[in-house]
Scaffold this active site. Structure first.
Site, PDB file in Angstrom:
ATOM      1  N   ASP A 106     -34.955 -17.219  61.407  1.00 50.13           N
ATOM      2  CA  ASP A 106     -35.478 -18.204  60.470  1.00 50.13           C
ATOM      3  C   ASP A 106     -34.543 -18.304  59.273  1.00 50.13           C
ATOM      4  O   ASP A 106     -33.339 -18.136  59.404  1.00 50.13           O
ATOM      5  CB  ASP A 106     -36.903 -17.838  60.055  1.00 50.13           C
ATOM      6  CG  ASP A 106     -36.990 -16.491  59.325  1.00 50.13           C
ATOM      7  OD1 ASP A 106     -35.941 -15.822  59.160  1.00 50.13           O
ATOM      8  OD2 ASP A 106     -38.093 -16.124  58.904  1.00 50.13           O
ATOM      9  N   ASP A 138     -37.621  -6.957  62.363  1.00 47.28           N
ATOM     10  CA  ASP A 138     -37.811  -8.301  61.820  1.00 47.28           C
ATOM     11  C   ASP A 138     -39.041  -8.361  60.917  1.00 47.28           C
ATOM     12  O   ASP A 138     -38.974  -8.874  59.785  1.00 47.28           O
ATOM     13  CB  ASP A 138     -37.963  -9.301  62.964  1.00 47.28           C
ATOM     14  CG  ASP A 138     -38.137 -10.728  62.476  1.00 47.28           C
ATOM     15  OD1 ASP A 138     -39.244 -11.060  61.993  1.00 47.28           O
ATOM     16  OD2 ASP A 138     -37.175 -11.518  62.562  1.00 47.28           O
TER      17      ASP A 138
END
Length: 360
Positions: A250, A333
């Site tokens: 992202d 993450d």
């Protein structure tokens, strides 16, 4: 055009795509010394905080009970889990959803809007509802607190299309339940990612890079990871191959990777990102953004940032595993995303790339 890996396995295609992007990047790199340093720091921080999948349920807005309704909630949220950054500097003007006296922005505003709708008896997690929900209906579901002052939720039309499409597929092929898609994967995270990207077009995060088709599948993989974390690896959330899932590329985690020294941008890319209103007049046509301030989805720089982020986390994971840490890319993450949100001010020196995309 072939994907960078010829594998029939979606998760493997992501990792091979990340490796291909990293090997052919011109403006983003993964310094080995930074990877080692990041692995050591993240290991120490995760151990000291006792970070685990249990952290997923500590968030106020996520389901506290791992059951069938939680799976449908997760599917709706991850179908809509994209593009929450705001171009407005003042928080007072940004898209905001207040629930139980707390004002939520960014990703959490989506979760708050879903929970608000459920309290208002809107069946937002039922495929029979969202398959045919109109733009007006969903605009009300995702309304901001003060429409006269605040921006609306970004990309509303794309969110409506994504929900309509997902609902129709579930009704036509899976009895209206995403839990049936999970069951069809038979305990394989990789098979579930493959099913999701095959059945639901809005999850098909594929692009062209250096003459090859690359797959990044951010939302498909985080969908699987959220189910795994919610169920803490048990029941419908048990996936024997969960460690094959990569990180979720992202715009927030790349910032954290830069902060930890595991991701490095060229001077011209850093300059472009820092001065979002002025494009850097360097490079070839292929590496020059067509407009100042925003990287188009699929642009070479955007793909270099995302692909190298996946590869950096993979290398961090390998270092941590070699040192004895029981960790996978998902936990790394999750930890880095939480860290970036909690230390936003400290990481202000690291630029964030801004792209309006349905993929993240």
């Amino acid at each position: 055009m072939p994907v960078a890996s010829g594998s029939d396995n979606a998760a493997e295609r992501v990792l091979e795509s990340a490796r291909f992007i990293s090997e052919h990047s011109t403006d983003v790199s993964v310094p080995e010394s930074g990877v080692r340093q990041a692995a050591a720091q993240i290991t120490a921080r995760m151990q000291s905080s006792g970070y685990s999948t249990a952290a997923w349920k500590t968030h106020t807005l996520t389901p506290s009970t791992a059951d069938a309704s939680a799976i449908e909630w997760i599917f709706v949220v991850d179908t809509l889990n994209f593009s929450f950054w705001s171009a407005r500097a003042s928080p007072a003007e940004q898209y905001t959803v207040t629930l139980d006296g707390h004002a939520y922005r960014g990703y959490w505003s989506l979760c708050a809007a879903i929970n608000r709708a459920l309290r208002e008896n809107v069946e937002i997690t039922r495929a029979a509802y969202y398959a045919g929900a109109s733009t007006d209906q969903l605009a009300h579901v995702f309304r901001t607190d003060q429409p006269d002052l605040q921006e609306p939720i970004p990309l509303l039309d794309q969110r409506v299309r994504a929900l309509n499409e997902a609902g129709r597929v579930l009704l036509a092929k899976y009895g209206g339940k995403f839990a049936n898609v999970v069951a069809a994967a038979q305990g394989s995270a990789q098979r579930l990612v493959e099913l999701v990207v095959r059945e639901f077009a809005c999850f098909r995060d594929e692009h062209e890079f250096q003459g090859r088709r690359v797959a990044l599948y951010k939302r498909a993989q985080i969908l699987v990871a959220d189910i795994w974390a919610c169920f803490e690896g048990r029941g419908l959330g048990r996936f024997d191959d969960i460690d094959r899932i990569t990180m979720f590329a992202d715009y927030r985690v790349p910032q954290a990777l830069c902060h930890f020294g595991a991701l490095e941008y060229s001077p011209r890319l850093r300059e472009y990102l820092r001065r979002s209103e002025v494009a850097v007049r360097q490079g070839t046509r292929e590496t020059q953004p067509p407009e100042p301030g925003m990287l188009p989805t699929g642009h070479a720089w955007e793909l270099e940032i995302r692909g190298n982020s996946i590869w950096a986390v993979e290398l961090i994971r390998r270092h941590m595993r070699a040192a004895g840490a029981d960790v996978n890319a998902i936990l790394i993450d999750f930890y880095m995303w939480d860290y970036a949100k909690a230390h936003a001010e400290a990481m202000g020196a690291e630029p964030i790339h801004l792209t309006r995309s349905i993929y993240y």
